[in-house]
Scaffold this active site. Structure first.
Site, PDB file in Angstrom:
ATOM      1  N   ARG A 179       4.329  29.355  17.731  1.00  0.00           N
ATOM      2  CA  ARG A 179       3.724  28.193  17.055  1.00  0.00           C
ATOM      3  C   ARG A 179       3.956  28.159  15.550  1.00  0.00           C
ATOM      4  O   ARG A 179       3.116  27.705  14.779  1.00  0.00           O
ATOM      5  CB  ARG A 179       2.209  28.118  17.331  1.00  0.00           C
ATOM      6  CG  ARG A 179       1.848  27.937  18.753  1.00  0.00           C
ATOM      7  CD  ARG A 179       2.352  26.608  19.358  1.00  0.00           C
ATOM      8  NE  ARG A 179       2.140  26.636  20.786  1.00  0.00           N
ATOM      9  CZ  ARG A 179       3.065  27.084  21.656  1.00  0.00           C
ATOM     10  NH1 ARG A 179       4.245  27.501  21.256  1.00  0.00           N
ATOM     11  NH2 ARG A 179       2.814  27.105  22.944  1.00  0.00           N
TER      12      ARG A 179
ATOM     13  N   CYS B 182      -4.548  22.224  21.966  1.00  0.00           N
ATOM     14  CA  CYS B 182      -5.222  23.519  21.783  1.00  0.00           C
ATOM     15  C   CYS B 182      -5.588  23.717  20.319  1.00  0.00           C
ATOM     16  O   CYS B 182      -4.769  23.502  19.430  1.00  0.00           O
ATOM     17  CB  CYS B 182      -4.312  24.664  22.243  1.00  0.00           C
ATOM     18  SG  CYS B 182      -4.207  24.767  24.026  1.00  0.00           S
TER      19      CYS B 182
ATOM     20  N   GLU C  38      -4.618  27.025  15.569  1.00  0.00           N
ATOM     21  CA  GLU C  38      -3.301  26.437  15.814  1.00  0.00           C
ATOM     22  C   GLU C  38      -3.246  25.060  15.133  1.00  0.00           C
ATOM     23  O   GLU C  38      -2.241  24.667  14.551  1.00  0.00           O
ATOM     24  CB  GLU C  38      -3.064  26.280  17.325  1.00  0.00           C
ATOM     25  CG  GLU C  38      -1.727  25.654  17.644  1.00  0.00           C
ATOM     26  CD  GLU C  38      -1.370  25.722  19.131  1.00  0.00           C
ATOM     27  OE1 GLU C  38      -1.764  26.683  19.815  1.00  0.00           O
ATOM     28  OE2 GLU C  38      -0.690  24.790  19.596  1.00  0.00           O
TER      29      GLU C  38
END
Ligand SMILES: Cc1cc2nc3c(=O)[nH]c(=O)nc-3n(C[C@H](O)[C@H](O)[C@H](O)COP(=O)(O)OP(=O)(O)OC[C@H]3O[C@@H](n4cnc5c(N)ncnc54)[C@H](O)[C@@H]3O)c2cc1C
Length: 333
Positions: free
Chosen positions: A208, A257, A328
């Site tokens: 990520r 998320c 995130e």
């Protein structure tokens, strides 16, 4: 609630006059060597809530859409010269934006980098060049039409190509680093650069994260895809979407998320679920009952509601499992 009318009335007072002059009166930019025509679409006082999938956020004083690559480069160079900050907005699908006024320019690539073109083709591999402003849905439609496989994991990720490369977006089905051959970046300090993946390369994506500096612009990327039948590609996309619809609150305002998985065998959602937090709510922000790592805006959630809920989740997970969750979602505070 903020008085947006008052904020709008004060907009021109709050904006940087030099930038306004460049974007309006200064459409023709004279440098020592040349004079160039630079073109933009500018919205003064754009709602950021409407441009983010969370449907939360204040006002962009200047929402700037360069109309071509030259204008984008010229604007970035100008901002660098005058020492002004800027922000990049892709699909707004990984952003939690504060309910305030943002005086710095918010730049979008949706007009200047919306191309998809074939660069090379062999019997089974096709390399395409995709603009940073292209939506993943457009890319997937193109791939189905042309019979190109590799991007299917992007189904249900409402990003732009630029944002997906920047975040190294992905799922257990694949990530951007699996298909990116090279990326063209307008670096904050060094200007236009081509970053390559592979041996001795300068593009080193992680989980990520692309490793590309904040504020650097992902202008385009070359993707290496394999030929396959449109039916097979469409079938894979459909089965991914079916799985997502069964397990995620698709359709509700969110940013997907909220936290990174601490490791591949330790999903953040499982830890949050074990803390008994599904359905827990602060103001209009709620931890999804379908997927504990998703926070949804049930209507009228503020930036503070979500941030407070995120802090509570981190505290509870740490108390119970001594695991520190890492965000995130990116916060523009
Ligand atoms: C319903 C839903 C499902 C999701 N599922 C997933 C998933 O399965 N996997 C996953 O990884 N993510 C997922 N996400 C999160 C999100 O879609 C990804 O992080 C995506 O990569 C963000 O892209 P974006 O274009 O929307 O970027 P934005 O949200 O607009 O921006 C995110 C960051 O990227 C920067 N950025 C944007 N464009 C550029 C550019 N051209 N150059 C440089 N920097 C740029 C921004 O400044 C910001 O820092 C999901 C989100 C939603 C709402």
């Amino acid at each position: 609630m903020a008085d947006w009318r008052e904020i709008f009335e004060n907009t021109s007072r709050l904006l940087n006059k030099e930038i306004l002059k460049f974007l309006t009166g200064g459409m023709v930019r004279a440098t020592r060597r040349s004079t160039e025509l630079v073109r933009f679409s500018v919205t003064v006082g754009a709602s950021l809530a409407q441009m983010t999938t969370f449907r939360i956020g204040g006002v962009a004083g200047l929402f700037v859409e360069p109309l071509d690559q030259k204008s984008l480069e010229s604007f970035i160079q100008f901002l660098r010269e005058i020492g002004s900050p800027w922000r990049l907005l892709g699909g707004g699908s990984n952003l939690l934006v504060a309910n305030r006024f943002f005086p710095e320019p918010i730049i979008s690539l949706r007009r200047c980098a919306s191309f998809i073109e074939v660069m090379s083709e062999t019997d089974d591999v096709v390399v395409i060049r995709v603009g940073g402003g292209v939506k993943t849905r457009t890319l997937l439609n193109y791939c189905v039409r042309r019979g190109l496989s590799g991007c299917e994991f992007l189904a249900g990720i409402p990003a732009t190509l630029g944002g997906a490369v920047f975040m190294n977006a992905g799922t257990s089905d694949g990530t951007m680093q699996d298909i990116v051959d090279s990326v063209t970046v307008i670096d904050r300090d060094k200007g236009m650069l081509k970053l390559r993946q592979g041996q001795g390369a300068d593009f080193h994506p992680l989980y990520r994260s692309s490793g590309i500096a904040n504020g650097s612009v992902v202008y385009d990327a070359r993707l290496k895809l394999r030929k396959n039948s449109p039916e097979k590609i469409r079938g894979k996309i459909c089965s991914i979407m079916k799985r997502r619809l069964a397990t995620q609150p698709i359709g509700m305002p969110s940013a997907g998320c909220v936290f990174k998985n601490p490791s591949s065998d330790l999903p953040a959602g499982l830890l949050i679920d074990h803390c008994g937090l599904k359905g827990f709510r602060i103001g209009g922000a709620e931890i999804s009952r379908k997927h504990a790592n998703w926070i949804i805006n049930t209507g009228g959630a503020s930036y503070n509601d979500v941030v407070t809920l995120m802090a509570l989740i981190k505290d509870r997970v740490y108390e119970q499992f001594t695991v520190k969750l890492e965000e995130e979602v990116q916060c523009w505070d």
